[in-house]
Write a protein that holds these residues in place. Structure first.
Motif, PDB file in Angstrom:
ATOM      1  N   ARG A 152      32.609  -1.562  -6.723  1.00  0.00           N
ATOM      2  CA  ARG A 152      31.681  -1.847  -5.637  1.00  0.00           C
ATOM      3  C   ARG A 152      30.281  -1.629  -6.202  1.00  0.00           C
ATOM      4  O   ARG A 152      29.931  -0.499  -6.549  1.00  0.00           O
ATOM      5  N   ASP A 303      36.499  -0.946  -2.271  1.00  0.00           N
ATOM      6  CA  ASP A 303      36.242   0.480  -2.086  1.00  0.00           C
ATOM      7  C   ASP A 303      37.307   1.065  -1.161  1.00  0.00           C
ATOM      8  O   ASP A 303      37.301   0.811   0.041  1.00  0.00           O
ATOM      9  N   ALA A 304      38.211   1.853  -1.742  1.00  0.00           N
ATOM     10  CA  ALA A 304      39.304   2.415  -0.949  1.00  0.00           C
ATOM     11  C   ALA A 304      38.789   3.246   0.221  1.00  0.00           C
ATOM     12  O   ALA A 304      39.427   3.319   1.272  1.00  0.00           O
ATOM     13  N   ALA A 305      37.610   3.840   0.067  1.00  0.00           N
ATOM     14  CA  ALA A 305      37.083   4.704   1.127  1.00  0.00           C
ATOM     15  C   ALA A 305      36.688   3.906   2.369  1.00  0.00           C
ATOM     16  O   ALA A 305      36.546   4.463   3.447  1.00  0.00           O
ATOM     17  N   ASN A 306      36.470   2.606   2.220  1.00  0.00           N
ATOM     18  CA  ASN A 306      36.161   1.792   3.396  1.00  0.00           C
ATOM     19  C   ASN A 306      37.391   1.528   4.244  1.00  0.00           C
ATOM     20  O   ASN A 306      37.280   1.227   5.429  1.00  0.00           O
ATOM     21  N   ILE A 307      38.551   1.600   3.610  1.00  0.00           N
ATOM     22  CA  ILE A 307      39.795   1.260   4.307  1.00  0.00           C
ATOM     23  C   ILE A 307      40.268   2.463   5.113  1.00  0.00           C
ATOM     24  O   ILE A 307      40.441   3.547   4.572  1.00  0.00           O
ATOM     25  N   GLY A 308      40.434   2.232   6.411  1.00  0.00           N
ATOM     26  CA  GLY A 308      40.862   3.314   7.294  1.00  0.00           C
ATOM     27  C   GLY A 308      39.763   4.286   7.670  1.00  0.00           C
ATOM     28  O   GLY A 308      40.025   5.310   8.284  1.00  0.00           O
ATOM     29  N   LYS A 309      38.510   3.966   7.293  1.00  0.00           N
ATOM     30  CA  LYS A 309      37.396   4.869   7.608  1.00  0.00           C
ATOM     31  C   LYS A 309      37.104   4.864   9.100  1.00  0.00           C
ATOM     32  O   LYS A 309      36.881   5.908   9.702  1.00  0.00           O
ATOM     33  N   LEU A 310      37.120   3.672   9.701  1.00  0.00           N
ATOM     34  CA  LEU A 310      36.763   3.556  11.114  1.00  0.00           C
ATOM     35  C   LEU A 310      37.914   3.044  11.976  1.00  0.00           C
ATOM     36  O   LEU A 310      38.095   3.494  13.095  1.00  0.00           O
ATOM     37  N   VAL A 311      38.669   2.088  11.453  1.00  0.00           N
ATOM     38  CA  VAL A 311      39.806   1.589  12.231  1.00  0.00           C
ATOM     39  C   VAL A 311      41.083   1.821  11.416  1.00  0.00           C
ATOM     40  O   VAL A 311      41.046   1.876  10.190  1.00  0.00           O
ATOM     41  N   ASP A 312      42.196   1.952  12.119  1.00  0.00           N
ATOM     42  CA  ASP A 312      43.479   2.100  11.435  1.00  0.00           C
ATOM     43  C   ASP A 312      43.913   0.734  10.920  1.00  0.00           C
ATOM     44  O   ASP A 312      43.833  -0.260  11.643  1.00  0.00           O
TER      45      ASP A 312
ATOM     46  N   LYS B  61      42.511  12.101   9.402  1.00  0.00           N
ATOM     47  CA  LYS B  61      41.590  11.018   9.066  1.00  0.00           C
ATOM     48  C   LYS B  61      40.432  11.540   8.206  1.00  0.00           C
ATOM     49  O   LYS B  61      40.041  10.915   7.226  1.00  0.00           O
ATOM     50  N   GLU B  64      41.611  12.306   4.719  1.00  0.00           N
ATOM     51  CA  GLU B  64      41.765  11.083   3.932  1.00  0.00           C
ATOM     52  C   GLU B  64      40.401  10.624   3.414  1.00  0.00           C
ATOM     53  O   GLU B  64      40.257  10.245   2.248  1.00  0.00           O
ATOM     54  N   GLN B  65      39.385  10.691   4.273  1.00  0.00           N
ATOM     55  CA  GLN B  65      38.034  10.307   3.852  1.00  0.00           C
ATOM     56  C   GLN B  65      37.496  11.245   2.765  1.00  0.00           C
ATOM     57  O   GLN B  65      36.897  10.802   1.800  1.00  0.00           O
ATOM     58  N   LYS B  68      39.085  10.280  -0.473  1.00  0.00           N
ATOM     59  CA  LYS B  68      38.601   8.996  -0.984  1.00  0.00           C
ATOM     60  C   LYS B  68      37.145   9.076  -1.428  1.00  0.00           C
ATOM     61  O   LYS B  68      36.762   8.503  -2.448  1.00  0.00           O
ATOM     62  N   GLN B  69      36.317   9.762  -0.637  1.00  0.00           N
ATOM     63  CA  GLN B  69      34.897   9.861  -0.996  1.00  0.00           C
ATOM     64  C   GLN B  69      34.733  10.680  -2.281  1.00  0.00           C
ATOM     65  O   GLN B  69      33.889  10.361  -3.115  1.00  0.00           O
ATOM     66  N   LYS B  72      35.474   8.591  -5.234  1.00  0.00           N
ATOM     67  CA  LYS B  72      34.441   7.586  -5.527  1.00  0.00           C
ATOM     68  C   LYS B  72      33.363   8.111  -6.466  1.00  0.00           C
ATOM     69  O   LYS B  72      32.700   7.340  -7.137  1.00  0.00           O
TER      70      LYS B  72
END
Lengths: 565, 159
Positions: A152, A303-312, B61, B64-65, B68-69, B72
């Motif tokens: 990214r 960017d894996a961190a974007n996946i599942g960050k806000l919606v399932d 949740k 998990e963040q 992942k963060q 990164k």
């Protein structure tokens, strides 16, 4: 070869194939500027503010897809650049920004023009370096460019203490980079892709949700092919305008807070969201619990961190859009496109019911008319940059974008003052194209010193100022949500725009009628000078549709119906 | 709403041993509003990596963040969210020499430690045990009038 650290910086920039650097000299970076004076491998553009240098490098990067480069001095030079870094960071734009730093032995002593650049820029860069020795300088330069453009993308800061630019050592620029802790994932998981393709075949009301990642991955042609092959309707985010092309019958428009009716309704009713390089920003989703409530979600993102960050997410795919869509396409052979016809018809009816429209006027120029008019006059050939506010949304809604990288704006950070310097960067990259910065009477003043830069270097960009004598977007919210208390948004006191442009070596136009508008655009394109085109527009025009902040996407305030449309 | 239940978790982060890497980790937690209950860091022997152990809490949740963060960040090599782990924490405590040495010694022995230093006026005890047992030790130690207690933070290793 033996050379100074300053020379190494220049040689690395040249080795990376960079032809234009935007910057501003100062004490700590002077040795590098001394080498810039002696070399002819790249051109240096002297902006009149460091923030503008970074935005210009950013505009260059967005227009070309290459890494943009900016150079600033320590202390205030660097802090001025921070807004530029943050702007690029939020939109994942590849930049390398080189900042001077006080000599190593002064670091930590509160020296003159000393500031902790890596500390300040940590949350607004993809990565940053403080160079600690001359030996590591060539490797860090190489890594900076590699990190900026891979995975990214994002801005990288490299902070170089002055003594290191003076020291002399052996320069060997590495051919390749090996950072054991940084290995971006490009290829999507095969099994996940198969499952996602099955879901696309089984869906009744699928929707392509296209984000800026498609532009960054240069995957527009592939995504067009995906839409064409599957006949799945599509919506674009603000950052993805131009990916499918305005004439594409499958494109419903832009979704989100100022998305059109059909796009927002499509997202509210779809049963399968196919998200490509989008990150479910709050300006896109509105109220999360109501967003795509009936849908399964395929999310493709590097960017894996974007996946599942806000919606399932039901089908997470970490990978580069190009590689993932390439893998999907052959698996979609023979997909039943008729299956989605009823769905497409529903969406087309929505669009007929509430098209992206506005009530035009013969008495005053409507800002939407001005956007559509430049679309007619320069259309495909132009690059459109914008500042932030109402004009930005009108441009995104009404300009017929045909291709990616034609639309350059600060989406994530929303930086007023971005458009003019970004236009300079885009115009440097594509001198043969007409570059228009769509701006407002608020935003343009935030980097108006660039008139001087543009005039000096003969970078003829057109600043189309949609002038409503207001900070229009804030005014609009005050009208809707603050009982018309126009706190500090009335810009009735105005500069003499024409004189201002002329004083800096540019051209000014004052436009109040449609005839004057056409004449001014025509004239400005022919001139080789920067201009301010001050267009008086309807003061109280609102950007519509609008989803009030935190509301569900399907609850839109809609524009007045236009008779006969 | 199992997602919103806050749970204590221990994460190991393997990072390149370079300057400001710890600042990157802690700034990430601060900037994104995650909690740090404890943090320990030390170089991994015979490598250019360091091992950071972070005890934190948050919903599934959020966890998990966090993972992942962290991943990164450019100098982060590996992030391990511990499930089946051996977890230990060390604590040093200083007691007046007037307390009963044998009692203090017995207490420390019960918590996997002992007296490690005896001075003219003070004795210093060390114990190493699971974090919840460390909490009990500190409670129990109160009756011996400790003048100072220093906790070391959690270290963990996956079983």
């Amino acid at each position: 070869m033996q050379m100074s650290g300053a020379q190494m910086v220049c040689e690395a920039i040249i080795a990376e194939g960079v032809t234009t650097v935007f910057g501003y000299p100062g004490g700590a970076i002077m040795h590098v500027y001394d080498e810039i004076y002696k070399q002819n491998g790249f051109e240096h553009i002297l902006n009149r503010h460091e923030q503008a240098s970074v935005h210009a490098a950013d505009g260059y990067a967005r227009a070309t897809g290459d890494v943009g480069v900016a150079m600033v001095t320590s202390g205030p030079g660097f802090t001025n650049a921070v807004t530029g870094l943050a702007t690029a960071y939020m939109d994942s734009i590849p930049l390398v920004v080189i900042s001077g730093q006080v000599p190593s032995q002064l670091i930590g002593t509160d020296g003159f023009q000393e500031i902790d650049a890596v500390g300040i820029s940590r949350p607004c860069t993809k990565h940053n370096f403080l160079v600690r020795s001359l030996e590591e300088l060539p490797r860090l330069m190489k890594e900076a460019f590699y990190i900026a453009r891979s995975g990214r993308p994002g801005p990288v800061l490299i902070d170089v203490p002055k003594d290191i630019t003076v020291d002399i050592g052996e320069f060997i620029y590495p051919d390749s980079v090996d950072i054991p802790t940084y290995k971006p994932t490009y290829k999507g998981n095969k099994r996940q892709i198969e499952k996602a393709v099955e879901a696309m075949k089984d869906a009744k009301k699928p929707l392509l949700y296209i984000g800026g990642g498609v532009v960054l991955s240069n995957a527009s042609d592939l995504v067009r092919e995906l839409a064409q092959k599957t006949q799945i309707p599509a919506v674009e985010t603000l950052m993805a305008r131009g990916v499918l092309g305005a004439k594409n019958p499958l494109l419903l428009g832009m979704l989100g807070m100022h998305g059109n009716y059909a796009s927002n309704m499509a997202m509210s009713e779809t049963d399968l969201v196919i998200s490509l390089g989008a990150r479910f920003d709050d300006r896109v989703t509105g109220k999360l619990s109501e967003f795509a409530k009936y849908a399964d979600i395929i999310h493709v993102d590097i960017d894996a961190a974007n996946i599942g960050k806000l919606v399932d997410v039901d089908y997470p795919i970490v990978g580069d859009i190009t590689e993932v869509v390439e893998a999907m396409l052959p698996q979609l052979d023979g997909i039943d496109t008729d299956r989605f016809e009823a769905w497409r018809n529903i969406l087309n009816r929505y669009d007929e019911l509430h098209p992206q429209s506005f009530v035009d006027s013969d008495d005053v120029i409507k800002p939407q008319w001005a956007i559509e008019r430049i679309g007619e006059l320069v259309g495909e050939n132009a690059i459109i940059t914008s500042d932030v506010g109402q004009h930005q949304m009108w441009a995104a809604q009404h300009y017929p974008f045909d291709r990616p990288r034609q639309w350059i704006n600060s989406g994530g950070l929303g930086t007023m003052g971005f458009g003019f310097p970004a236009a300079l960067g885009a115009k440097k990259a594509f001198p043969e194209k007409t570059v228009i910065n769509v701006t407002g009477d608020g935003s343009i003043l935030m980097n108006m010193q660039e008139l001087v830069t543009a005039a000096e270097y003969k970078i003829p960009v057109i600043n189309l100022i949609l002038n409503n004598h207001f900070l229009g977007m804030v005014r609009q919210w005050q009208t809707f949500f603050y009982e018309k208390r126009y706190s500090e948004t009335d810009l009735s006191f105005q500069p003499n725009w024409k004189a201002l442009a002329e004083a800096c070596g540019g051209i000014g136009y004052d436009v109040t009628t449609k005839e004057e508008f056409d004449a001014a655009i025509k004239d400005a394109i022919e001139q080789d000078k920067v201009c301010f085109m001050n267009v008086a527009v309807n003061r109280f025009e609102d950007v519509l549709p609008m989803v009030p902040s935190g509301g569900a996407l399907f609850n839109m305030m809609l524009p007045q119906k236009v008779e006969g449309k | 709403m199992e997602n919103s239940i806050n749970e204590r978790r221990v994460i190991s982060v393997i990072v390149l041993n370079e300057s400001s890497v710890l600042a990157r980790i802690t700034a990430l937690f601060a900037g994104r509003g995650y909690n740090i209950e404890s943090l320990t860091v030390a170089p991994i022997p015979e490598s250019d990596m360091s091992h950071i152990t972070i005890a934190t809490n948050g919903s599934a949740k959020v966890m998990e963040q966090i993972t992942k963060q962290l991943h990164k960040l450019i100098p982060v090599y590996k992030v391990i969210e511990h499930e089946e782990m051996v977890e230990k924490e060390m604590v040093l405590a200083k007691f007046p020499i007037t307390e009963h040495l044998s009692d203090v010694g017995a207490l420390c022995a019960a918590y996997n430690g002992g007296i490690v230093n005896v001075g003219k006026e003070m004795i210093i005890a060390m114990v190493a045990d699971e974090p919840n047992r460390i909490k009990h030790f500190i409670e129990a130690a109160q009756r011996y009038n400790p003048s100072e207690i220093v906790r070391g933070g959690v270290v963990a290793i996956e079983r």
